[in-house]
Every structure is written in structure tokens, then in C-alpha cells.
Motif scaffolding. Structure first.
Motif, short mmCIF file in Angstrom:
data_model
loop_
_atom_site.label_atom_id
_atom_site.label_comp_id
_atom_site.label_asym_id
_atom_site.label_seq_id
_atom_site.Cartn_x
_atom_site.Cartn_y
_atom_site.Cartn_z
N ALA A 1 0.83 -1.20 0.00
CA ALA A 1 0.00 0.00 0.00
C ALA A 1 0.87 1.25 0.00
CB ALA A 1 -0.93 -0.01 1.21
N GLN A 2 1.96 1.24 0.78
CA GLN A 2 2.89 2.38 0.78
C GLN A 2 3.50 2.57 -0.60
OE1 GLN A 2 5.45 1.10 4.22
NE2 GLN A 2 5.11 3.20 4.89
N ILE A 3 3.92 1.48 -1.22
CA ILE A 3 4.56 1.56 -2.52
C ILE A 3 3.61 2.12 -3.57
CG2 ILE A 3 5.52 0.17 -4.41
CD1 ILE A 3 6.62 -1.72 -2.19
N LEU A 4 2.37 1.66 -3.53
CA LEU A 4 1.39 2.05 -4.54
C LEU A 4 0.64 3.32 -4.20
CD1 LEU A 4 -0.14 -1.47 -5.30
CD2 LEU A 4 1.58 -0.23 -6.64
N GLY A 5 0.81 3.82 -2.98
CA GLY A 5 0.05 4.99 -2.57
C GLY A 5 -1.42 4.68 -2.42
N ALA A 6 -1.71 3.46 -1.91
CA ALA A 6 -3.09 3.01 -1.75
C ALA A 6 -3.34 2.66 -0.29
CB ALA A 6 -3.35 1.79 -2.63
N ASP A 7 -4.58 2.31 0.05
CA ASP A 7 -4.85 1.86 1.41
C ASP A 7 -4.89 0.33 1.45
OD1 ASP A 7 -7.47 0.96 0.68
OD2 ASP A 7 -8.23 2.99 0.98
N PHE A 8 -4.88 -0.22 2.66
CA PHE A 8 -4.78 -1.66 2.86
C PHE A 8 -5.93 -2.41 2.18
CE2 PHE A 8 -5.63 -5.56 5.23
CZ PHE A 8 -4.36 -6.13 5.32
N ALA A 9 -7.14 -1.93 2.34
CA ALA A 9 -8.31 -2.60 1.77
C ALA A 9 -8.24 -2.64 0.26
CB ALA A 9 -9.59 -1.90 2.23
#
Length: 266
Positions: free
Chosen positions: A113-121
Motif C-alpha cells: 500500500a505504501q509503494i502504490l500509494g493506496a490503502d490496505f483494503a
């Protein structure tokens, strides 16, 4: 510590990931090189709130997502496109990235999620979508080149669980070549250090001289293959391996590899 010293241990693995993501060694290496040049020039920086490895992949993704858009362009006319590219286009880019980061590179969903700039869900949803696409691929026949019976049995169980058929298990280079002569596999899983002192690398070279099949190396000695001095395997798994990593690599190897006829016919 210099930038190079911080990143050096992670470079072989981000290169492996880039090749798997793009389906091509030279293309993957190009984007890794661009990312490193951007870091060296100060155009990009490693995020302080991430580990060096996570931060490196994050920078790579920022570069790839902005300059690699042509890989994701719709194919209005795919008459000249190979099977690997067609299959690559079937999985949405974000799903493919999330799946590879967790299953092949071993990042946690939180790190992905950090790498992609997304959230866990979102990452978990992306992974599930990619897995569903890959599982829809046709089953194939697999040759395992492994001299340790317990490890060979573990790999065979994983392969069978995915719906594939193991046609043979070879413990030496000679056995591997003989096995392929009897039955051409659709996939080869190979160790590099074999029972009689022979090399799995040489066995694979012998096989690839006659047949165009995808190969996954599973080895305790990845440094022997990740040298940067010769064409390197797109799919390389380090022992001891995680079952999900092997499953992911099998799916990706079959997904990316174009189905071609035997070279014997040439």
C-alpha cells in the motif's frame, strides 16, 4: 551511508520485479535505470517514513506509472502483438502490481500500500482480482528439476494444487534432458545445484536450445543468477520459499510466456 550503499542490496530484486511487471528484461531494466538516475539527480527522493527497500520500489512505481503508460494502452489492433502482451493486458495494471509486490517480492499488504500509494483494503482487493485472473489460465504440464526429495515433493504438491500436472521430477542434468525428450513440459521449475554436481542452469540451457518453455529457478544461491552479466531469469525464487511465492511465480510465468512451437521444428 551513501545512496548506492543503501540501495545496492535491493537492486537485484527490484530488477527482478521490474522484469516480471513488464514481461521483458530490457524494458524492466530501463525503468529501474531511469528511477536510479532520478534519485541520483535529486529529482526523486527516498521517503523518510519508509524502509530503503520500500522507498526504492515506491520511486520505481512513480517513474513506471508516469513513463510506462504505453504498456497499458488499449490494443485497437492486436494482430502484431504476442501472447504475453495480450495476457498482460487482461489484468488491470494496479491489480498486477499489488499481486507481484506481495506474492513475488514478499512485501506485506501494508508495505504494498505504501509503494502504490493506496490503502490496505484496496491492495487486498487488487490482489484478489489478479489472483482470479491468473487462476483462469489453462493448466499445463510441469517438469521439476530438484535433487532434494522432500523439497521436490513440496513443489509437486503446490503445482498439483494449482491444477497442473507434474510429468517428471529430475535430480540431475541428464535426467532433466531425458525427461524433456520423453514429454515436452509447458513449464520448468529448476534448482541450480543438483545431486551429482551437475548444474540446473546447464540443464535449462539444454532444454531451451530445443524448446521454448517458461522457466522458474528455485534456489538457495540466487546470486549465481542475478549477476547483470548475462540474460537473467525473469522468475527467481530464493530458498527457503513461501508456498504463495511459488504459486505466484507459476501463474506469472505462464501468464507472460508466449506459447510457441518446439524449436525442433525450426
Amino acid at each position: 551511508m551513501s545512496l548506492l550503499a543503501r540501495l545496492a542490496p535491493h537492486l537485484p530484486y527490484v530488477r527482478r520485479y521490474a522484469r516480471a511487471l513488464t514481461g521483458d528484461q530490457s524494458t524492466g531494466d530501463h525503468y529501474v535505470r531511469v528511477a536510479l538516475e532520478a534519485l541520483a539527480a535529486g529529482e526523486r527522493t527516498l521517503a523518510d517514513n519508509m524502509t530503503p527497500r520500500v522507498a526504492l520500489y515506491h520511486v520505481f512505481h512513480a517513474i513506471w506509472c508516469t513513463s510506462g503508460a504505453q504498456l497499458e494502452a488499449p490494443l485497437d489492433d492486436d494482430s502484431g502483438v504476442d501472447d504475453a502482451t495480450r495476457r498482460l493486458m487482461r489484468i488491470a495494471p494496479r491489480s498486477r502490481q499489488a499481486f507481484l509486490l506481495t506474492a513475488l517480492e514478499g512485501f506485506t499488504p501494508t508495505e504494498a500500500a505504501q509503494i502504490l500509494g493506496a490503502d490496505f483494503a484496496e491492495v487486498e482487493k487488487l490482489i484478489a482480482e489478479a489472483q482470479a485472473e491468473i487462476d483462469a489460465e489453462l493448466a499445463t504440464e510441469v517438469l521439476i528439476i530438484e535433487d532434494e526429495p522432500v523439497i521436490a515433493a513440496d513443489i509437486e504438491a503446490l503445482v498439483t494444487e494449482l491444477g497442473h500436472t507434474v510429468v517428471d521430477i529430475a535430480a540431475t542434468r541428464t535426467e532433466a534432458v531425458d525427461a524433456v525428450a520423453r514429454k515436452t513440459p509447458g513449464l520448468v521449475l529448476a534448482d541450480i545445484q543438483l545431486a551429482d554436481g551437475s548444474s540446473g542452469i546447464d540443464a535449462v540451457k539444454d532444454i531451451l536450445q530445443r524448446y521454448d518453455v517458461p522457466v522458474i529457478f528455485i534456489t538457495a544461491f540466487p546470486e549465481r543468477l542475478l549477476t547483470g552479466e548475462r540474460p537473467e531469469p525473469t522468475f527467481l525464487i530464493t530458498k527457503p520459499f513461501q508456498p504463495e511465492t511459488v504459486k505466484a511465480a507459476i501463474g506469472q510465468a505462464l501468464f507472460f510466456h508466449p506459447r510457441k512451437a518446439s524449436k525442433q521444428a525450426a
